[in-house]
Design a protein around this motif. Sequence first.
Motif, PDB file in Angstrom:
ATOM      1  N   GLY A  29       0.798  -1.211   0.000  1.00 17.56           N
ATOM      2  CA  GLY A  29       0.000   0.000   0.000  1.00 17.56           C
ATOM      3  C   GLY A  29       0.836   1.268   0.000  1.00 17.56           C
ATOM      4  N   VAL A  30       1.971   1.240   0.702  1.00 22.10           N
ATOM      5  CA  VAL A  30       2.849   2.412   0.756  1.00 22.10           C
ATOM      6  C   VAL A  30       3.562   2.601  -0.571  1.00 22.10           C
ATOM      7  N   ASP A  31       4.041   1.507  -1.136  1.00 23.62           N
ATOM      8  CA  ASP A  31       4.699   1.582  -2.441  1.00 23.62           C
ATOM      9  C   ASP A  31       3.729   2.123  -3.486  1.00 23.62           C
ATOM     10  N   ALA A  32       2.501   1.648  -3.446  1.00 24.25           N
ATOM     11  CA  ALA A  32       1.496   2.137  -4.392  1.00 24.25           C
ATOM     12  C   ALA A  32       1.220   3.621  -4.183  1.00 24.25           C
ATOM     13  N   ALA A  33       1.212   4.074  -2.931  1.00 22.83           N
ATOM     14  CA  ALA A  33       0.993   5.496  -2.656  1.00 22.83           C
ATOM     15  C   ALA A  33       2.115   6.341  -3.247  1.00 22.83           C
ATOM     16  N   ARG A  34       3.345   5.891  -3.089  1.00 22.72           N
ATOM     17  CA  ARG A  34       4.471   6.606  -3.686  1.00 22.72           C
ATOM     18  C   ARG A  34       4.310   6.682  -5.200  1.00 22.72           C
ATOM     19  N   MET A  35       3.959   5.545  -5.786  1.00 22.73           N
ATOM     20  CA  MET A  35       3.818   5.501  -7.241  1.00 22.73           C
ATOM     21  C   MET A  35       2.633   6.356  -7.703  1.00 22.73           C
ATOM     22  N   ALA A  36       1.575   6.392  -6.919  1.00 19.07           N
ATOM     23  CA  ALA A  36       0.421   7.216  -7.286  1.00 19.07           C
ATOM     24  C   ALA A  36       0.801   8.693  -7.292  1.00 19.07           C
ATOM     25  N   VAL A  37       1.601   9.115  -6.318  1.00 18.50           N
ATOM     26  CA  VAL A  37       2.037  10.514  -6.290  1.00 18.50           C
ATOM     27  C   VAL A  37       2.977  10.786  -7.459  1.00 18.50           C
ATOM     28  N   ARG A  38       3.810   9.826  -7.788  1.00 17.68           N
ATOM     29  CA  ARG A  38       4.663   9.994  -8.974  1.00 17.68           C
ATOM     30  C   ARG A  38       3.808  10.160 -10.230  1.00 17.68           C
ATOM     31  N   LEU A  39       2.738   9.399 -10.312  1.00 20.15           N
ATOM     32  CA  LEU A  39       1.848   9.546 -11.464  1.00 20.15           C
ATOM     33  C   LEU A  39       1.187  10.921 -11.467  1.00 20.15           C
ATOM     34  N   ALA A  40       0.814  11.409 -10.291  1.00 20.33           N
ATOM     35  CA  ALA A  40       0.228  12.754 -10.228  1.00 20.33           C
ATOM     36  C   ALA A  40       1.231  13.795 -10.710  1.00 20.33           C
ATOM     37  N   ARG A  41       2.491  13.655 -10.339  1.00 21.60           N
ATOM     38  CA  ARG A  41       3.513  14.567 -10.847  1.00 21.60           C
ATOM     39  C   ARG A  41       3.624  14.448 -12.364  1.00 21.60           C
ATOM     40  N   TRP A  42       3.636  13.203 -12.842  1.00 25.79           N
ATOM     41  CA  TRP A  42       3.761  12.978 -14.288  1.00 25.79           C
ATOM     42  C   TRP A  42       2.601  13.619 -15.038  1.00 25.79           C
ATOM     43  N   VAL A  43       1.403  13.441 -14.533  1.00 26.92           N
ATOM     44  CA  VAL A  43       0.233  14.055 -15.158  1.00 26.92           C
ATOM     45  C   VAL A  43       0.405  15.571 -15.206  1.00 26.92           C
ATOM     46  N   SER A  44       0.884  16.133 -14.105  1.00 32.10           N
ATOM     47  CA  SER A  44       1.008  17.584 -14.011  1.00 32.10           C
ATOM     48  C   SER A  44       1.981  18.141 -15.044  1.00 32.10           C
ATOM     49  N   VAL A  45       3.106  17.451 -15.253  1.00 38.51           N
ATOM     50  CA  VAL A  45       4.113  17.975 -16.178  1.00 38.51           C
ATOM     51  C   VAL A  45       3.909  17.482 -17.606  1.00 38.51           C
ATOM     52  N   HIS A  46       3.258  16.322 -17.765  1.00 40.48           N
ATOM     53  CA  HIS A  46       3.170  15.709 -19.088  1.00 40.48           C
ATOM     54  C   HIS A  46       2.023  16.271 -19.914  1.00 40.48           C
ATOM     55  N   ALA A  47       0.984  16.728 -19.236  1.00 35.39           N
ATOM     56  CA  ALA A  47      -0.222  17.139 -19.971  1.00 35.39           C
ATOM     57  C   ALA A  47       0.052  18.254 -20.956  1.00 35.39           C
ATOM     58  N   ASP A  48       0.987  19.145 -20.643  1.00 30.37           N
ATOM     59  CA  ASP A  48       1.253  20.300 -21.503  1.00 30.37           C
ATOM     60  C   ASP A  48       2.457  20.106 -22.415  1.00 30.37           C
ATOM     61  N   ARG A  49       3.074  18.932 -22.369  1.00 29.98           N
ATOM     62  CA  ARG A  49       4.249  18.712 -23.203  1.00 29.98           C
ATOM     63  C   ARG A  49       3.845  18.573 -24.654  1.00 29.98           C
ATOM     64  N   ALA A  50       4.654  19.149 -25.513  1.00 33.86           N
ATOM     65  CA  ALA A  50       4.402  19.004 -26.947  1.00 33.86           C
ATOM     66  C   ALA A  50       4.695  17.570 -27.362  1.00 33.86           C
ATOM     67  N   LEU A  51       3.878  17.049 -28.252  1.00 30.64           N
ATOM     68  CA  LEU A  51       4.073  15.682 -28.726  1.00 30.64           C
ATOM     69  C   LEU A  51       5.243  15.616 -29.705  1.00 30.64           C
ATOM     70  N   PRO A  52       6.013  14.540 -29.679  1.00 31.14           N
ATOM     71  CA  PRO A  52       7.124  14.404 -30.637  1.00 31.14           C
ATOM     72  C   PRO A  52       6.603  14.424 -32.068  1.00 31.14           C
ATOM     73  N   THR A  53       7.435  14.946 -32.949  1.00 28.03           N
ATOM     74  CA  THR A  53       7.042  15.025 -34.365  1.00 28.03           C
ATOM     75  C   THR A  53       7.797  14.019 -35.219  1.00 28.03           C
ATOM     76  N   GLU A  54       8.701  13.259 -34.611  1.00 28.34           N
ATOM     77  CA  GLU A  54       9.432  12.217 -35.323  1.00 28.34           C
ATOM     78  C   GLU A  54       9.328  10.919 -34.539  1.00 28.34           C
ATOM     79  N   LEU A  55       9.332   9.805 -35.263  1.00 29.09           N
ATOM     80  CA  LEU A  55       9.164   8.505 -34.625  1.00 29.09           C
ATOM     81  C   LEU A  55      10.293   8.211 -33.649  1.00 29.09           C
ATOM     82  N   GLY A  56      11.535   8.511 -34.043  1.00 31.09           N
ATOM     83  CA  GLY A  56      12.667   8.255 -33.149  1.00 31.09           C
ATOM     84  C   GLY A  56      12.531   9.010 -31.846  1.00 31.09           C
ATOM     85  N   ALA A  57      12.073  10.252 -31.915  1.00 31.01           N
ATOM     86  CA  ALA A  57      11.877  11.053 -30.708  1.00 31.01           C
ATOM     87  C   ALA A  57      10.789  10.458 -29.830  1.00 31.01           C
ATOM     88  N   ALA A  58       9.735   9.924 -30.463  1.00 32.49           N
ATOM     89  CA  ALA A  58       8.656   9.299 -29.694  1.00 32.49           C
ATOM     90  C   ALA A  58       9.164   8.072 -28.944  1.00 32.49           C
TER      91      ALA A  58
END
Length: 914
Positions: free
Chosen positions: A366-395
């Motif tokens: 349960g604690v490990d999952a909580a840590r990972m859930a907060v990491r996902l919340a951080r990822w959502v926060s920073v990833h939502a506004d990221r520009a999508l790659p325009t080349e396959l290699g970059a993706a």
Amino acid sequence: MNDRLPVASQALVSERAKKLVAGGGARVLVLRARPRWTGPEELTVGTTRVLVRGVVSQLAALSALAERGPDDYLVLLSDRTEQELGDAVMLRAHKQRVEPVDEWSTVPGLYDAQRLDPALLRAGAWVPAALLEHQPPDGWPRAASGVVTADHALGNLLGAVLRLPLPVDLDLVGLLIALHSPESRAAWQGATESLRDALRVWAADRLGAAAGMALAAAARGPISVVAIGLALDVLWPSTTWDVVDPEQGPARGRIESRIDGKPISPVAARALADASRTQLLRLDLDHDTTVSSVLAQAEALLADLGWAAGAERSTVLPAGLRARLRALAALLAGSDVAAIRAALPRIEGALADVVAHDRAAPDEVGVDAARMAVRLARWVSVHADRALPTELGAALRDYLSDGAWADRAAAIVWNGSTDDVVSAAYRTLLATVRHLRDRDDHNAARLLAPATELDSAPVGAVLIENVLNTVVWPTAASTRPLVILLDGMSAPVAVELAEALSSEAWIERVPDDGKRVAVLAALPTLTRYSRTAFFTGELRDGKQDTEKAVMKARFRAPLFHKDDLRAAAGEVLPSAVRAAIDDPSLRLVSVVLNTIDDALDKHDPGGTRWDLDDIPPLRALLNAAAVAGRTVVLTSDHGHVVERGSEARPVAAAEARHRPVSSGAPGPDEVLVRGRRVVSGEEVLPWREDLRYASLRSGYHGGASLAEITVPFLVFGRLGQADSAVWRDAPPQAPAWWNETQRAAAPGLRRSRRTDTVAGAQVDLAVMATERRTVLAPDGPQGVLAFDLPEQPVRTERGGQNSPPAVVAALVAQLTSSEVYADQRARAGRRALSHEQVAAALTALTEQGGRAHRDTLAAVLDISVGSFGGVFAAIGRLLNVDGYPVISLDADGVTVRLDDVLLREQFELASVRG
């Protein structure tokens, strides 16, 4: 009969009888005591019989003497004087007199001592009889100083009553350890009430009032004393002794009946609570099976006291951890990116509350999952506004360095809780994550289709059919690689295995750009296509025999598959495999392990925590490579997706994750791929992870999601192994959001009351005293415990908020142009870091609010974790003027701190504001 005379106890008579026999002289002892004897008429000392008689006259004494045999001894208890007993009796008596019954006089001899400490005499007249009665078969421990002290006598008496091995030197925690034993507890309850009361008074005086409370509670009933202490920990918390809940005050009164029925001192309550917490920790470390029972008793006791909700305030009881997890879950349940982003600083604080709980073990699910859930919340926060790659290699590279880490966290959160409230919040969070990952997969599929049709190589990535020829073989003469292809290993699994390898003295190596190599699988992403392409260098349908033959022809390299790895009895690796790895003439050896791919048919490969021992015989292969001095390459042929409630869309002639073009045009969640790299010519592939065309399995591959088309490629070596100019030690590969917390918008105190509705009631998770306040240290990788500080003026630092880039740049410019900095660089000499390195470190730390994870700084400085210690020391030599810790490493060993105020003071910098 003279009622003012003492009654000779059986213990005293036995002790005097022993001395009489040991003396070897007179065989009759006359004691001045009441002529009443309720003990046995005969005592045995060794093999000698000792008669005991109460006599009220000379005639009765002579009658007793007549009973004595020639080898017997006799003890007479009489209230008559020596004259009244007469010469016929007294001439046979020891010392020819009636000896007084002085129980104290027997005590020094019990300890091979000469005298008594006055403090022992002050303890009370009950002491000698108790010492005599409870004397162990082997006697009391010797008083080394020749003086019987109260601590020595009564401490060992308490130990004897509790049936502890002697000698003992009890403190409060030691007493709790003893009382936790069923045998000691039963022995204590079996002692006479008068003895228990007397020892309890002594223990309270010598060991503290909490010891008296513990002994009183142990005598009362079946509830563990540790459980009572844990309840006291909630009733009188360390943060405040004030009543903060309407039910708390009455509960404090009710618990008195579970101890000694008297008002409880808050100081004593805290002492017993702290000792109980210490004892629980010891039980935990010893994996004691009673821990769960103690915790359950404490929660049940609080419920019996009328304050069940109090358990949710505990930093020890499971209810407290559950309340903290629910408070975190409530913040994670935001239905969109904006809600998660707005709540993120509070989410970080809630995670800090979770990890501050004593039972929040890092490896607890349960604690490990909580840590990972907060990491996902951080990822959502920073990833939502990221520009999508325009080349396959970059993706592909973006997935390796970012998306795969999010997928790894999501796999752990998926089965992260048995609590319905927490699970519901996790489902909402995972839905948001899935939405963003679908966006990434859809974008990659749009890039994959034209690149495949045009047969254009992805920039920054390697085609799987070219890996051996262009990446591995050119350096094989120096690195002599052992290539281990883990069939079906996805990038998230590779992340986990890389961490496991790095923890065992393996050093990851990467190309000069500092990033892991991204590899594009053959299409569809099936073993018979991609693995064959890897080993043969050709896009074709093949099997093991084909792969072996081509590897031998191309590189004179042996290739071992599953059946080749079946070892004989007593072996971990077959002799042929070991011989090949040890052979210095073989520049390349390859092995295929199918454990992960096989798991797709048998159990959840996403929920499995993959370690080196979970993939036999991976560890044995690694050990053999280390001994032989070979570099190790861990790679795959394709990734996989995990069954997470997929949509079944049955199609004739289709496999799980690809279907023929003849079965219909691609839908919005599919992509049509055609060209040379599509082994079947053309195919329709789903890019959505939760779409399948065949029967239900634990996992699938063949499709066009990033998790399937991205092939991880890891290179590891050992310290001192031959290296090549192509590979260098890898800087940390984790994305910044994996380790770095999102901090509040302004510095200052953590709010004094964090509440959440739990089970229909408001729960305060951070109660603080009016004279004390709890300050949340901005946490390291996953939260740092809150700590208490006395009330004092708040030191103004930039440690609580992220500084604007312009402010950071101005600060760094001031520093590097200051005279003090120039002097420090001159003192450091050639060991000084470059201006660019210092600026990069300061920028990273200041942008992170004065605290950053070691791996974040190492990545910014483009150095490996192994090199960080030396670089950090060099930074310290520049910045820590006269030893003042401008920059320091936290006790956790991974969090680097920058004291902004001290930096300005030491380098005489002006204040800069954004």
